[in-house]
Motif scaffolding. Structure first.
Motif, PDB file in Angstrom:
ATOM      1  N   SER A   1      -5.786   2.079  -6.015  1.00  0.00           N
ATOM      2  CA  SER A   1      -6.949   1.661  -5.222  1.00  0.00           C
ATOM      3  C   SER A   1      -8.265   2.169  -5.827  1.00  0.00           C
ATOM      4  CB  SER A   1      -6.813   2.151  -3.784  1.00  0.00           C
ATOM      5  OG  SER A   1      -6.839   3.572  -3.747  1.00  0.00           O
ATOM      6  N   GLY A   2      -8.182   3.170  -6.673  1.00  0.00           N
ATOM      7  CA  GLY A   2      -9.391   3.685  -7.314  1.00  0.00           C
ATOM      8  C   GLY A   2      -9.859   2.826  -8.481  1.00  0.00           C
ATOM      9  N   GLU A   3      -9.072   1.819  -8.825  1.00  0.00           N
ATOM     10  CA  GLU A   3      -9.432   0.914  -9.938  1.00  0.00           C
ATOM     11  C   GLU A   3      -9.499  -0.503  -9.381  1.00  0.00           C
ATOM     12  OE1 GLU A   3     -10.179   1.544 -13.034  1.00  0.00           O
ATOM     13  OE2 GLU A   3      -9.485   3.612 -13.373  1.00  0.00           O
ATOM     14  N   ILE A   4     -10.593  -0.809  -8.659  1.00  0.00           N
ATOM     15  CA  ILE A   4     -10.659  -2.065  -7.905  1.00  0.00           C
ATOM     16  C   ILE A   4     -10.593  -3.290  -8.820  1.00  0.00           C
ATOM     17  CG2 ILE A   4     -12.039  -3.473  -6.327  1.00  0.00           C
ATOM     18  CD1 ILE A   4     -13.115  -0.959  -5.081  1.00  0.00           C
ATOM     19  N   ASP A   5     -11.392  -3.296  -9.884  1.00  0.00           N
ATOM     20  CA  ASP A   5     -11.426  -4.492 -10.728  1.00  0.00           C
ATOM     21  C   ASP A   5     -10.090  -4.702 -11.432  1.00  0.00           C
ATOM     22  OD1 ASP A   5     -13.972  -4.962  -9.913  1.00  0.00           O
ATOM     23  OD2 ASP A   5     -14.929  -4.025 -11.671  1.00  0.00           O
ATOM     24  N   HIS A   6      -9.511  -3.616 -11.865  1.00  0.00           N
ATOM     25  CA  HIS A   6      -8.195  -3.672 -12.513  1.00  0.00           C
ATOM     26  C   HIS A   6      -7.165  -4.225 -11.535  1.00  0.00           C
ATOM     27  CE1 HIS A   6      -4.303  -1.632 -13.694  1.00  0.00           C
ATOM     28  NE2 HIS A   6      -4.650  -2.159 -14.871  1.00  0.00           N
ATOM     29  N   LEU A   7      -7.227  -3.731 -10.287  1.00  0.00           N
ATOM     30  CA  LEU A   7      -6.301  -4.188  -9.258  1.00  0.00           C
ATOM     31  C   LEU A   7      -6.523  -5.669  -8.943  1.00  0.00           C
ATOM     32  CD1 LEU A   7      -4.124  -3.627  -7.134  1.00  0.00           C
ATOM     33  CD2 LEU A   7      -5.937  -2.820  -5.589  1.00  0.00           C
ATOM     34  N   ALA A   8      -7.798  -6.068  -8.845  1.00  0.00           N
ATOM     35  CA  ALA A   8      -8.100  -7.480  -8.564  1.00  0.00           C
ATOM     36  C   ALA A   8      -7.507  -8.362  -9.664  1.00  0.00           C
ATOM     37  CB  ALA A   8      -9.602  -7.694  -8.464  1.00  0.00           C
TER      38      ALA A   8
ATOM     39  N   ASP B   1       2.962  -2.575  -6.398  1.00  0.00           N
ATOM     40  CA  ASP B   1       2.987  -1.329  -5.635  1.00  0.00           C
ATOM     41  C   ASP B   1       1.640  -0.664  -5.907  1.00  0.00           C
ATOM     42  OD1 ASP B   1       4.678   0.820  -4.210  1.00  0.00           O
ATOM     43  OD2 ASP B   1       3.925   1.897  -5.971  1.00  0.00           O
ATOM     44  N   ILE B   2       0.867  -0.467  -4.827  1.00  0.00           N
ATOM     45  CA  ILE B   2      -0.511   0.003  -5.022  1.00  0.00           C
ATOM     46  C   ILE B   2      -0.658   1.434  -4.525  1.00  0.00           C
ATOM     47  CG2 ILE B   2      -2.944  -0.470  -4.541  1.00  0.00           C
ATOM     48  CD1 ILE B   2      -1.987  -3.407  -3.831  1.00  0.00           C
ATOM     49  N   LEU B   3      -0.926   2.327  -5.453  1.00  0.00           N
ATOM     50  CA  LEU B   3      -1.102   3.734  -5.085  1.00  0.00           C
ATOM     51  C   LEU B   3      -2.460   3.903  -4.431  1.00  0.00           C
ATOM     52  CD1 LEU B   3       0.288   5.268  -8.393  1.00  0.00           C
ATOM     53  CD2 LEU B   3       1.498   4.961  -6.211  1.00  0.00           C
ATOM     54  N   GLN B   4      -2.481   4.694  -3.372  1.00  0.00           N
ATOM     55  CA  GLN B   4      -3.738   4.907  -2.675  1.00  0.00           C
ATOM     56  C   GLN B   4      -3.670   6.237  -1.925  1.00  0.00           C
ATOM     57  OE1 GLN B   4      -2.836   2.043   1.096  1.00  0.00           O
ATOM     58  NE2 GLN B   4      -4.504   3.495   1.263  1.00  0.00           N
TER      59      GLN B   4
ATOM     60  N   HIS C   1       0.877  -1.176   0.000  1.00  0.00           N
ATOM     61  CA  HIS C   1       0.000   0.000   0.000  1.00  0.00           C
ATOM     62  C   HIS C   1       0.912   1.222   0.000  1.00  0.00           C
ATOM     63  CE1 HIS C   1      -3.742  -2.078   1.904  1.00  0.00           C
ATOM     64  NE2 HIS C   1      -2.928  -3.014   1.448  1.00  0.00           N
ATOM     65  N   ASN C   2       0.867   1.983  -1.090  1.00  0.00           N
ATOM     66  CA  ASN C   2       1.778   3.128  -1.196  1.00  0.00           C
ATOM     67  C   ASN C   2       0.971   4.422  -1.234  1.00  0.00           C
ATOM     68  OD1 ASN C   2       3.697   5.012  -1.813  1.00  0.00           O
ATOM     69  ND2 ASN C   2       4.433   3.992  -3.676  1.00  0.00           N
TER      70      ASN C   2
END
Lengths: 284, 560
Positions: free
Chosen positions: A170-177, A193-196, A117-118
């Motif tokens: 984190s604003g692109e949940i399906d993409h992240l999943a 690395d997940i931008l949030q 979580h970045n």
């Protein structure tokens, strides 16, 4: 049949609007889509707001020390390779306190999935700069702005030809999943690395700030092309690419270097006392 | 004329093959039926410096190094300068004929005539073995074993050895006092402290070991590496000590008996994770090879100053057990015990060795290794019903332990204060109940404390108190005093925590004077005894110059 409900619902202590909720949701979606039941998951974390995630999801979990999640996860993975190991922690935990372990884990290529979580700030300790804070970023603890240059985790991982390097938002949940699902499938180390946003402490890198800049890598990006992957990994500013930056299936997972692990979980292997007796007599 | 004892010092520079010669000599002696105590002294450098390999030989059991030297083998001139002082008036010095040493009791070896310079150390071995009266055939067999994969090297070494024996037999000036032969020698093993620790952990069933190199702790791992593949053990060199212990804790969480091996400085880095093992109730066996600090200190020397470090390591309050071997046999059995305590009470357990015992080869009777059970693993725990809570509150404080992935029950490990289910809580009642539960485990540990070993006269005038590797020197000093007519006893602690005052306070009370013997400057164990019993030890003999205790050293201090 694994359902998303299997991973449970918990009361959570994160701030309303925190990116952590979305990341946790994406992880549950990915595990469900991968049909991995909770008891086949080991969810490992360190300390920080992100590191509370294992407490909010049904799975085996080990919530250890600040910075040390990758170390514990490596040890755990070496004992029983039947479990999917997910390491989840924040930018401070993985890149600052755990920086040495991050580098060593890239070198080892342990078969685990690292979700960082970045949010470019420390949340749990109330708003200090993190290793990924941009130059000049001011906080109560760094009132004149950050004086060190930011750490680029994905560029470092690509430089070391890590098998799977991605960036999510984190604003692109399906993409992240989707990214997490791919990462889990990868044999060897996979990192995202997940931008949030941090709604309480980071007033610069807000949801809108990321939303405006993040764009998805398309078909024209070849993640197996190391040089172009490195260029994408270094892209930061007005435009920030999200998606799989780099893939490399050539590297052998760490576990494969230990033939004993092919015989099943370490701990269920008998102690061969006859061989031990032979060894003893070598000292005669 | 023969004699039952010899004290030999081999001296040379690092890189001269001193340890190779010393090891071969020691092994030949053990195979010939003698008892030995080896003391290795070396500088923290790869080349040069002045190193010694001392072998005290006896036809009967001996327990400690001794100071006065019967035979000094100089592989370099520095040895003559440094170690001549320890040579007895009737002692023998073996030097190089090419040097102008001007010594009287000196045997000059024509190294250049006897072999190629490459085999000088074999020539030194040959002369030493000849003086002692060891069998040439036995030495040749040793060389064959040592160079099994390089038969030509073995042959060249054997030739140098034979030339040396031939030359020796033609020297009329050679001393006649050989060692008294041991008839029908008992088959014994030659092992040093860390070799015995490594075998002990293998026998306990270690499956995972992580480390970051540090002298003298890492030799445990080095010896273990000789058979990790055969025994199915995973060993990983971590990027630092913090990673090493957190890896081992992760491995242990998954059910593998896991360990780390380090020294004081490396262990200082591991401390936070000791606390993690305490609260997450994860077994971890911690092996600390002590050396003198603070900080880098004397990297290759010996000390017993990390007792407090181990005892108070980790923040917060949780139980632990600490062992300290006094003999090579202890090294083996207590290494097993360290694992047993860690696994049984689900937390940290320690073994404190030191450079002296780590490197000290002795002749030992073989362990009954085949009949010793590995540590009991958590799969023997049965859970009734469908609810499983990793930190269930129990009377013993020990919660039933399942392992992740082995059943559908979820297993949780947590560094926060937590509920029985293993999730974060700040509830004051649960907090208190959890602290109490963890501390209750110490009551169980207390029931299986290894009592201190008492030896010698009842109601003594002098009671010498020791722990860890100081045992042998204290015991021999006490035997000497008894022989001189002083009522003397020893009390030795192989377990230094927890302590049970009921096991030993009456012994302390029964002595006119209790004298503690410790390899540190502040008397850490004497302080601990006082804290636990209120007993004030009358006098302390402390050594902290980086060298091991000898019986003579203790006797000199006593008469001072």
């Amino acid at each position: 049949m694994v359902k998303i409900e299997d991973f449970g619902e918990f009361e959570m202590s994160w701030c309303p609007g925190c990116g952590n909720f979305s990341i946790l949701k994406a992880l549950k979606q990915a595990l469900t889509a991968s049909q991995i039941p909770p008891h086949k998951v080991l969810h490992v974390s360190g300390i920080g707001q992100a590191a509370k995630a294992p407490h909010y999801m049904r799975a085996n979990m080990f919530n250890g020390l600040h910075g040390r999640s990758l170390s514990s996860a490596t040890g755990a993975r070496m004992v029983n390779t039947n479990l999917h190991v997910i390491v989840e922690s924040g930018d401070g935990c993985i890149y600052a306190e755990g920086g040495n372990h991050f580098l060593a884990t890239l070198r080892r290529n342990v078969d685990l999935t690292l979700l960082v979580h970045n949010n470019q700030i420390y949340g749990l300790t109330k708003g200090q700069a993190s290793p990924t804070s941009d130059e000049g970023f001011a906080t109560k603890f760094q009132p004149d702005g950050v004086t060190a240059y930011p750490f680029n985790p994905v560029a470092v991982a690509v430089t070391m030809k890590t098998g799977f390097v991605a960036r999510g938002f984190s604003g692109e949940i399906d993409h992240l999943a989707g990214l997490i699902q791919e990462a889990i499938r990868h044999r060897g180390l996979s990192m995202i690395d997940i931008l949030q946003p941090c709604v309480s402490f980071n007033k610069v890198n807000t949801f809108a700030w990321y939303k405006q800049r993040c764009y998805k890598l398309e078909q024209d990006h070849d993640p197996t092309d190391w040089e172009s992957a490195l260029k994408k990994a270094l892209e930061w500013g007005d435009r920030i690419p999200i998606g799989i930056l780099y893939r490399n299936k050539q590297k052998a997972p760490f576990e494969e270097r230990f033939p004993v692990l092919r015989k099943g979980p370490l701990r269920s292997q008998e102690v061969d006392r006859r061989t031990l007796k032979e060894i003893l007599w070598r000292y005669a | 004329m023969t004699r039952g004892t010899y004290n030999i010092v081999l001296g040379g520079e690092a890189g001269q093959g001193l340890v190779t010669v010393g090891h071969a000599l020691a092994k030949a002696l053990v195979r010939s039926g003698y008892r030995i105590v080896v003391t290795q002294s070396y500088y923290s450098r790869i080349r040069g410096g002045h190193n010694t390999f001392a072998v005290r030989i006896h036809e009967h059991e001996v327990q400690a190094p001794t100071e006065s030297v019967d035979l000094l083998v100089a592989l370099d001139r520095e040895t003559i300068v440094e170690d001549r002082i320890g040579l007895k008036s009737d002692g023998i010095l073996l030097s190089d004929a090419a040097w102008d040493s001007g010594e009287t009791s000196c045997l000059k070896i024509p190294y250049k005539e006897l072999s190629h310079p490459r085999y000088s150390n074999t020539v030194a071995l040959g002369v030493t073995a000849y003086v002692l009266g060891l069998d040439l055939g036995l030495l040749c067999n040793l060389l064959d074993e040592q160079f099994k994969k390089k038969p030509q090297v073995a042959d060249e070494n054997k030739e140098a050895l034979k030339n040396t024996f031939d030359w020796c037999s033609g020297q009329s000036s050679f001393p006649h006092q050989k060692l008294s032969p041991v008839s029908n020698p008992v088959k014994r093993l030659m092992m040093n402290g860390h070799e015995a620790v490594a075998l002990g952990v293998a026998s306990a069933g270690v499956k995972f070991c992580s480390f970051y190199p540090m002298t003298p702790g890492s030799s445990i791992v080095m010896y273990l590496m000789d058979y990790v593949k055969e025994m199915g053990i995973v060993v990983e060199q971590a990027e630092d000590e913090i990673a090493a212990i957190n890896m081992a804790i992760g491995a242990s969480f998954m059910g593998a008996p896991a360990m780390v091996a380090t020294s004081g400085g490396g262990f200082a880095l591991m401390e936070e994770a000791v606390s993690l093992a305490g609260v997450s109730e994860t077994p971890i066996a911690i092996f600390i090879g002590q050396r003198p600090g603070p900080a880098t200190g004397l990297p290759t020397r010996t000390e017993q100053a990390d007792l407090n470090l181990a005892l108070y390591s980790g923040h917060g309050e949780f139980p632990r057990a600490i062992f300290a071997p006094g003999t090579i046999e202890d090294c083996f059995h207590l290494a097993r015990k360290t694992f047993e305590m860690a696994e049984k009470y689900q937390g940290p357990a320690f073994l404190l060795t030191d450079q002296f015992i780590a490197d000290s080869y002795r002749a030992i009777d073989p362990f009954e290794i085949e009949s010793l059970e590995p540590v009991a693993l958590p799969h023997k725990v049965e859970i009734t019903g469908d609810k499983y809570e990793r930190y269930a509150i129990t009377e013993s404080g020990v919660s039933p332990r399942l392992l992740p992935g082995e059943t559908e029950h979820l297993v949780v490990g947590d560094s926060h204060e937590h509920t029985e289910a293993g999730h974060i809580t700040e509830d004051p009642q649960i907090r208190k109940a959890m602290v109490d539960k963890r501390l209750r485990k110490e009551q169980g540990m207390r029931k299986e404390i290894i009592p201190p070993e008492i030896e010698g006269d009842g109601n003594p005038d002098l009671l010498l108190l020791s722990w860890g590797s100081t045992k042998g020197a204290a015991s021999e000093a006490a035997a000497f005093l008894r022989a001189k007519g002083t009522r003397t006893a020893t009390i030795h602690f192989a377990q230094v925590w927890p302590l049970d005052p009921e096991q030993f306070t009456h012994h302390l009370d029964s002595a006119k004077q209790v004298i503690s013997i410790e390899g540190n400057a502040t008397g850490q164990f004497a302080q601990l005894i006082r804290r636990e019993t209120g007993f004030h030890i009358h006098r302390q003999i402390l050594r902290y110059d980086g060298r091991p205790f000898t019986p003579e050293w203790i006797l000199r201090e006593l008469s001072a």
